[in-house]
Design a protein around this motif. Structure first.
Motif, PDB file in Angstrom:
ATOM      1  N   CYS A 515       0.608  -0.817   0.192  1.00  0.00           N
ATOM      2  CA  CYS A 515      -0.270  -0.292   0.230  1.00  0.00           C
ATOM      3  C   CYS A 515       0.806   0.887   0.216  1.00  0.00           C
ATOM      4  CB  CYS A 515      -0.625  -0.213   1.267  1.00  0.00           C
ATOM      5  SG  CYS A 515      -1.849  -1.383   1.353  1.00  0.00           S
ATOM      6  N   ARG A 519      -1.918   5.135   6.831  1.00  0.00           N
ATOM      7  CA  ARG A 519      -3.216   3.880   6.825  1.00  0.00           C
ATOM      8  C   ARG A 519      -4.151   4.375   7.267  1.00  0.00           C
ATOM      9  NH1 ARG A 519      -1.379  -1.413  10.719  1.00  0.00           N
ATOM     10  NH2 ARG A 519      -3.079  -2.890  10.055  1.00  0.00           N
ATOM     11  N   THR A 524      -9.625   4.966   1.055  1.00  0.00           N
ATOM     12  CA  THR A 524      -8.337   3.826   0.762  1.00  0.00           C
ATOM     13  C   THR A 524      -8.466   2.961  -0.900  1.00  0.00           C
ATOM     14  OG1 THR A 524      -8.658   3.116   2.649  1.00  0.00           O
ATOM     15  CG2 THR A 524      -7.893   1.875   0.743  1.00  0.00           C
ATOM     16  N   ARG A 555      -4.990   6.400   0.755  1.00  0.00           N
ATOM     17  CA  ARG A 555      -4.008   5.516   0.142  1.00  0.00           C
ATOM     18  C   ARG A 555      -4.429   4.283  -1.185  1.00  0.00           C
ATOM     19  NH1 ARG A 555      -4.469   0.175   5.300  1.00  0.00           N
ATOM     20  NH2 ARG A 555      -6.682   1.060   4.663  1.00  0.00           N
ATOM     21  N   CYS A 557      -3.805   0.519  -2.444  1.00  0.00           N
ATOM     22  CA  CYS A 557      -3.443  -0.524  -2.238  1.00  0.00           C
ATOM     23  C   CYS A 557      -3.203  -2.068  -3.547  1.00  0.00           C
ATOM     24  CB  CYS A 557      -4.221  -1.008  -0.868  1.00  0.00           C
ATOM     25  SG  CYS A 557      -4.128  -0.306   0.211  1.00  0.00           S
TER      26      CYS A 557
END
Length: 881
Positions: A515, A519, A524, A555, A557
């Motif tokens: 990622c 966090r 995301t 973020r 991922c």
């Protein structure tokens, strides 16, 4: 006597009344009309596509049955008038060089626009052959070349086919080219020419000669003129039929056209004149540009490069891109315009890279960087000359050859402002109504497409007069002329991105997933991607832009979803995880996408070496089964969130499919940021558990399972593979002409390799009625079973699925070493049909509704994510083998 006379008169009146009623019933609107159409059943549909002319011709046809001779000429005049104004059926001109097969004087002319590298065209050739056999001399077929730009071998194949036509061997060459459509090359063309005993010296000279090039250009012009944009496209007596349609679709249309033709023959039209009588020619206005003279507000975007007089009377603003074949085709026309009006016209280039051309945006940025050094037009010309070489390395080689300062070029091309400049051009184009390339705005008058010079000429001449008239207005001079000409133009609204339905999935992020970003980010993005996918490569640039512009809020991922038809995708996924172990995942990720077209094992090692990875450790990790298991885990997670293609993104669980432009993501990110902030207002939600709470109620797809009651499925004499005392029995109801069956068979065969014990597979025939070759293929496979070679025959039937025929069955029999005489004798045995019928009856009894239908240990196998080897393996393991 008088009473008797009155009685006779009364009876006569009754008969007269009865006759009048009968006349009403047998009028053209009554029983005789019905009788006429019963006798000529196909005429009911004969004029379906002709609009008002349909009713006129019906009335005319019926009226002739009752008309007096004096009335017939009037009716004939009416029908002639209808035909001259009514039909919208266009006559496709047949050029002298166009290869045709079938009599010139016939009922139906089929003009086929085709491409020798197109798989759908290859499939359509078999249908055309079927039509010729069924209709004989009633149909002729004419072939027009339409090689598509993304088929690299299509144009050379078209040229060699036309070269063969010069030796009257076009159709034989045509058949051979389609037979080898997947492996076209100069060697194949020469081999075909030798096999057909062509004069090789003449053939080689003709394939590169001026004649065939001119013929191909005429074919392409005709395709543009009639609106044939894809292949295969057919015009059946001028009526359009697109795609590799089944024989039945053609037959219905051909029957209608034969009925129309016969009707005209009765009216005195000659057989030679039928094609002209059934169609109307293209009007001259159809060759020209759109009649719309609306002025669009089309200011020159910043960074637009122009050539020609700075204060020209006419400005042509070209919205274009370097990977578009139609844009390339327009360049000679623009050069001719510049030469014709050197002091009156300037041509300005604005960028409009299309999203489905992966190299177009990069090429646009390179052109802007070259413009800063005064080298826009030289690079412009070189990129159009070499449209298939627009990758990073190719562009750098071109830049060096043009003497552009490489250091400055690299600095400029990587500047964020350059990206924004291209996006500003796209936005300005959309406001001016641009939706594709090339689009030209001639003093604001829009003209879309690669038109010939003749289409530009009247617009330019009209705009020269308009500009001269405008210059006589107060306050207008050559400096502000263009601004005044477009000042009151139309401005199209910026189209809102269509993000599709808003659906949320439970897109979980397993431990160890690479990622980028905080966090506890507001947003995301979970990306399912494939390192060999060109669309994923394009999307990687968009993701980098999002991380820059939304720094600290997003973020990203990355989860692997290597597609089975990408040969190197799985090994590249493992290599990326090996790089992750050395802390270099994202660097490796970027290099993989830069080189997505060449991801061999050697290339993976080269990338690892360039990134200074520990090569010995990297090689050990590549062989580590744990990394392979990680990729398999990602694939299973992809199935759970319905990620069946690449790239697919989940923004806080919201699904967004495809390599979309940044604007689409920006809109979705804005909406999801608001949703995230609203979620944080709840007491139980914090930044640390924000993502988990947002996807908590998201969808998940059910995995593969067996459902329903256990069915009794006797094996009987069916073909069986595997362990006789198996713990798991798979019964497959299948059809050799069903594409889904062939795909499933391949996946089941892959899964079965791992289960040599405890598994058996039983094949049941279920040929579908609309697959004409399915039953013959089933019988042929049973004939092969009698010689113990059912499964070899089964595999090859699916491999040659698109060319099933008795000849194919014989060829397969020879390939697998069957006794051909015995094979043919068994094929004639009626007991084979009985065996297939027994399978069909069993299938109907257990409610098989389509193919493939699979039962595992008697229960129906369901797999929402598709019949993949992984899904079969999961069920097999679940059942204890």
């Amino acid at each position: 006597m008088r009473a008797r006379l009155l009685t006779i008169i009364a009876i006569g009146m009754l008969f007269a009344s009865a006759n009048l009623q009968a006349a009403k019933k047998t009028s053209p609107k009554g029983k005789l009309r019905e009788q006429f159409f019963n006798e000529n059943r196909t005429l009911g549909d004969a004029f379906r596509d002709v609009g008002d002319c349909k009713r006129a011709i019906e009335r005319y046809t019926l009226a002739l049955k009752w008309a007096e001779k004096t009335q017939k000429s009037e009716l004939e005049q009416k029908i002639a008038s209808c035909k001259s104004s009514g039909p919208a059926i266009k006559r496709v001109p047949i050029a002298a060089h166009t290869p045709c097969i079938g009599p010139k004087k016939t009922y139906v002319t089929i003009v086929e626009f085709s491409d020798f590298q197109c798989p759908f065209c290859a499939r359509a050739t078999r249908t055309i052959e079927q039509i010729r056999k069924a209709y004989g001399g009633k149909v002729r077929v004419c072939f027009v070349n339409l090689p598509l730009s993304f088929h690299r071998n299509a144009k050379p194949a078209a040229l060699v086919a036309l070269a063969a036509a010069k030796q009257d061997r076009f159709w034989e060459f045509h058949d051979e080219l389609f037979r080898h459509s997947r492996r076209l090359s100069p060697e194949v063309y020469t081999a075909i020419a030798k096999r057909l005993k062509l004069d090789l010296g003449r053939f080689e000279a003709d394939r590169y000669g001026a004649d065939v090039k001119r013929w191909l250009e005429l074919d392409l012009q005709l395709a543009r003129r009639v609106g044939a944009r894809g292949t295969p496209s057919f015009l059946v007596n001028g009526k359009r039929l697109v795609g590799a349609q089944p024989f039945e679709r053609f037959a219905k249309l051909i029957d209608t056209e034969i009925a129309r033709a016969k009707l005209l023959l009765k009216q005195g039209v000659s057989l030679a004149g039928l094609y002209d009588a059934l169609t109307v020619p293209f009007r001259s206005s159809e060759k020209g540009p759109s009649r719309s003279t609306a002025i669009h507000k089309a200011p020159l975007p910043k960074g637009t490069v122009c050539k020609g007089p700075k204060h020209a009377l006419v400005t042509i603003l070209e919205y274009s891109e370097f990977q578009c074949p139609y844009c390339k085709r327009a360049q000679p026309t623009l050069a001719k315009i510049a030469a014709t009006w050197p002091k009156e016209v300037r041509i300005c280039f604005a960028h409009f890279p299309l999203p489905f051309h992966p190299n177009a945006f990069r090429a646009a940025m390179a052109a802007l960087a070259a413009a800063k050094q005064g080298k826009f037009w030289p690079l412009h010309d070189k990129m159009f000359e070499n449209q298939h070489k627009l990758g990073p390395d190719d562009l750098l080689a071109t830049v060096k050859a043009l003497g552009i300062d490489l250091k400055r070029f690299m600095k400029d091309v990587q500047n964020e402002k350059m990206v924004q400049q291209v996006r500003d051009h796209i936005t300005a184009g959309r406001k001016a109504g641009v939706r594709g390339t090339p689009t030209f705005l001639i003093n604001g008058v829009r003209l879309g497409g690669a038109h010939p010079f003749e289409n530009f000429k009247p617009i330019i001449e009209a705009q020269l007069l308009r500009a001269k008239k405008m210059l006589k207005s107060k306050g207008v001079n050559r400096r502000n002329l263009y601004a005044k000409l477009i000042e009151k133009g139309i401005e199209a609204p910026e189209p809102k991105p269509n993000l599709g339905p808003t659906v949320y999935y439970k897109a979980e992020i397993p431990k160890g997933t690479p990622c980028k970003g905080p966090r506890d980010a507001w947003l995301t993005i979970v990306e399912y991607s494939d390192f060999q996918c060109p669309y994923c490569s394009r999307a990687a640039g968009t993701m980098a832009e999002i991380l820059r512009k939304w720094h600290g809020k997003v973020r990203l991922c990355y989860l692997n979803n290597p597609l089975p038809f990408h040969q190197h995708a799985f090994s590249a996924a493992i290599a990326s995880l090996a790089a992750l172990r050395q802390g270099k995942f994202w660097e490796f990720h970027d290099k993989l996408f830069e080189n997505y077209r060449m991801l061999s094992a050697e290339k993976l090692l080269q990338i690892a070496s360039a990134l200074k990875l520990d090569i010995a450790r990297f090689k050990r990790d590549l062989a580590d089964p744990k990394l392979k298991a990680r990729v398999q885990r990602d694939l299973e997670l992809a199935e759970r969130v319905n990620a069946r293609g690449t790239p697919i993104f989940y923004i806080n669980g919201r699904r967004l499919v495809g390599a979309r432009p940044y604007e689409h993501f920006h809109l979705a990110l804005d909406e999801e940021l608001k949703r995230a902030k609203d979620a944080l207002k709840r007491k139980d939600v914090t930044r640390r558990n924000l993502y988990a709470s947002l996807i908590k109620n998201g969808r998940t797809m059910p995995g593969p399972e067996t459902v329903g009651p256990v069915q009794k499925l006797p094996i009987g004499g069916s073909p069986v593979w595997g362990d006789k005392n198996a713990k798991v029995t798979v019964v497959v109801f299948s059809d050799f002409q069903c594409p889904f069956c062939s795909r499933m068979a391949f996946e089941l065969e892959r899964a079965s390799r791992r289960f040599t014990k405890g598994l058996r597979i039983v094949f049941k025939h279920f040929p579908l009625s609309f697959h004409k070759m399915a039953m013959p293929a089933a019988l042929a496979s049973l004939a092969a079973q009698r010689q113990g070679k059912f499964w070899e025959f089964h595999n090859r039937l699916f491999r040659y699925q698109r060319e099933l025929s008795p000849k194919t069955f014989d060829r397969i029999a020879e390939e697998i070493g069957l006794n051909l005489a015995r094979f043919k004798k068994d094929l004639a045995d009626k007991s084979l049909s009985t065996q297939v019928k027994q399978d069909l009856d069993l299938g109907n009894r257990v409610k098989v509704e389509g193919t493939p239908t699979i039962f595992i240990n008697g229960r129906t196998f369901q797999s929402p994510g598709g019949y993949t080897a992984r899904h079969f393996e999961r069920i097999f393991r679940k059942l204890g083998i």
